[in-house]
Design an enzyme around this catalytic site. Sequence first.
Site, PDB file in Angstrom:
ATOM      1  N   SER A 184       2.034   3.237  13.846  1.00  0.00           N
ATOM      2  CA  SER A 184       1.467   2.910  12.538  1.00  0.00           C
ATOM      3  C   SER A 184       1.276   1.422  12.305  1.00  0.00           C
ATOM      4  O   SER A 184       0.528   1.036  11.408  1.00  0.00           O
ATOM      5  CB  SER A 184       2.346   3.497  11.440  1.00  0.00           C
ATOM      6  OG  SER A 184       3.662   2.992  11.543  1.00  0.00           O
ATOM      7  N   HIS A 212       0.943   9.865  10.679  1.00  0.00           N
ATOM      8  CA  HIS A 212      -0.309   9.135  10.436  1.00  0.00           C
ATOM      9  C   HIS A 212      -1.505   9.831  11.074  1.00  0.00           C
ATOM     10  O   HIS A 212      -2.453   9.161  11.502  1.00  0.00           O
ATOM     11  CB  HIS A 212      -0.207   7.698  10.933  1.00  0.00           C
ATOM     12  CG  HIS A 212       0.572   6.809  10.008  1.00  0.00           C
ATOM     13  ND1 HIS A 212       0.048   6.324   8.823  1.00  0.00           N
ATOM     14  CD2 HIS A 212       1.831   6.347  10.083  1.00  0.00           C
ATOM     15  CE1 HIS A 212       0.964   5.581   8.216  1.00  0.00           C
ATOM     16  NE2 HIS A 212       2.053   5.581   8.961  1.00  0.00           N
ATOM     17  N   LYS A 241       1.768  11.497   3.039  1.00  0.00           N
ATOM     18  CA  LYS A 241       0.606  10.675   3.390  1.00  0.00           C
ATOM     19  C   LYS A 241      -0.668  11.477   3.099  1.00  0.00           C
ATOM     20  O   LYS A 241      -0.960  11.720   1.934  1.00  0.00           O
ATOM     21  CB  LYS A 241       0.752  10.171   4.826  1.00  0.00           C
ATOM     22  CG  LYS A 241       1.914   9.169   4.909  1.00  0.00           C
ATOM     23  CD  LYS A 241       2.171   8.581   6.268  1.00  0.00           C
ATOM     24  CE  LYS A 241       3.254   7.510   6.148  1.00  0.00           C
ATOM     25  NZ  LYS A 241       4.336   7.650   7.106  1.00  0.00           N
TER      26      LYS A 241
HETATM   27  C1  LIG Z   1       5.805   7.483   7.074  1.00  0.00           C
HETATM   28  C2  LIG Z   1       6.444   7.876   8.355  1.00  0.00           C
HETATM   29  C3  LIG Z   1       7.662   8.529   8.402  1.00  0.00           C
HETATM   30  C4  LIG Z   1       8.467   8.772   7.166  1.00  0.00           C
HETATM   31  O1  LIG Z   1       7.895   9.785   6.397  1.00  0.00           O
HETATM   32  P1  LIG Z   1       8.530  10.095   4.970  1.00  0.00           P
HETATM   33  O2  LIG Z   1       8.130  11.501   4.716  1.00  0.00           O
HETATM   34  O3  LIG Z   1       7.955   9.102   4.031  1.00  0.00           O
HETATM   35  O4  LIG Z   1      10.006   9.934   5.116  1.00  0.00           O
HETATM   36  C5  LIG Z   1       8.160   8.932   9.623  1.00  0.00           C
HETATM   37  N1  LIG Z   1       7.476   8.688  10.765  1.00  0.00           N
HETATM   38  C6  LIG Z   1       6.314   8.021  10.758  1.00  0.00           C
HETATM   39  C7  LIG Z   1       5.606   7.765  12.048  1.00  0.00           C
HETATM   40  C8  LIG Z   1       5.768   7.594   9.561  1.00  0.00           C
HETATM   41  O5  LIG Z   1       4.621   6.922   9.562  1.00  0.00           O
END
Ligand SMILES: *Cc1c(COP(=O)(O)O)cnc(C)c1O
Length: 395
Positions: A184, A212, A241
């Site tokens: 990310s 992502h 997301k």
């Molecule tokens: C955003 C993200 C997380 C965390 O996700 P949440 O549901 O906000 O805890 C974990 N792994 C990756 C690769 C992320 O981008």
Amino acid sequence: MTDKFADHLRGVLAGIEAEGLMKRERFIEGAQGAHVTVGGRRMLNLCANNYLGLAGDARLVAAAGAAMEGHGFGMASVRFICGTQDIHGALEARLARFLGMEAAILFGSCFDANGGLFEPLLGAEDAIVSDSLNHASIIDGIRLSKARRYRYANSDMADLRLRLVEAREGGARFVLIATDGVFSMDGYLAKLGDIRALADEFDAWVMVDDCHATGFMGAKGAGTPAHAGVRVEILTGTLGKALGGALGGYVAASAPVADLLRQRARPYLFSNALPPAVVGAALAALDIVEAADELRARLVEHARYWRAGLAGAGFALLPGEHPIIPVMIGEAPLAQAFAAALDKRGVMVSAFFFPVVPRGAARIRTQMNTALTREDLDFALDAFAAAGREVGVLA
Ligand SMILES: *Cc1c(COP(=O)(O)O)cnc(C)c1O
């Protein structure tokens, strides 16, 4: 004692400030979206993970409200005591179907899903081979397991092979390769085709964290395995997301994996069930996302246009195709100054610097989403060029 402790903490904070590494939060007045209001000013928002523009979507607000009407506000329980409603079961089944997996299990976040995944599945006789740029939650989850740990340089397949040889020569019983589907900070995709081939050669499983990618990459938004045309054994992801942007995470896998996690995963056993509003809205989000081919095409088109515009203006970019498009700056203070110059021009971006990226590799991470219009992007390109000249990022 107490004063010394607080003084020490103040000292640490002063050090963070002195290095230009202090992160500050902006208060958004209203809903998340392509445009947000901060301090009474309307800003164009280029830094949300709101890939399909669903975070402020009226259909999800309505679905959340309907779920609260029928199922109340909170669960006041973990899942196994009395915190499982019909809609929790429906969402797990829906997620599994959406992702093409046999089963899925919900967590309070993907951080929790990754944090709780490894320890129940793998013991001291097993090995986890992990990409060096994996998300913090994968790193923490692996630390919490007793499995032997091997780390390979980001997407370096020769290095992955060496680590797999080491793991096998060390006598590992089961081997799991763990990777982000998309890294990310850079917007780079994992080389899942190569990883799958190596996993098969070394009789390993593959775990992909697709936070992502789920919803907007691959056919029907099924994520990076679908994008790469490979099968993986374990997929983790977030509802925070593209799938509406609220909160919640999951593991999707074969039934024995999900079943064992339900018995043993600590963040599942010892943390509250997701609230009905979030569950109901996630069910609605999956219906929207599955039918969103047009949005996915728009996202690809936006990313292409934005990337080309920035490159044409002379900014240093990383190569790629993902809607995460980082503008490479270098030192943290310059990245902060650039972000401030953009803020002044009504563009909200976030500077990323140590410790989330290596020192000297500070950047402005821009992200495309389908709520943005072409006019928004043109406005932002003008702002980037002007701000870039002002602070010296551009000559
Ligand atoms: C955003 C993200 C997380 C965390 O996700 P949440 O549901 O906000 O805890 C974990 N792994 C990756 C690769 C992320 O981008």
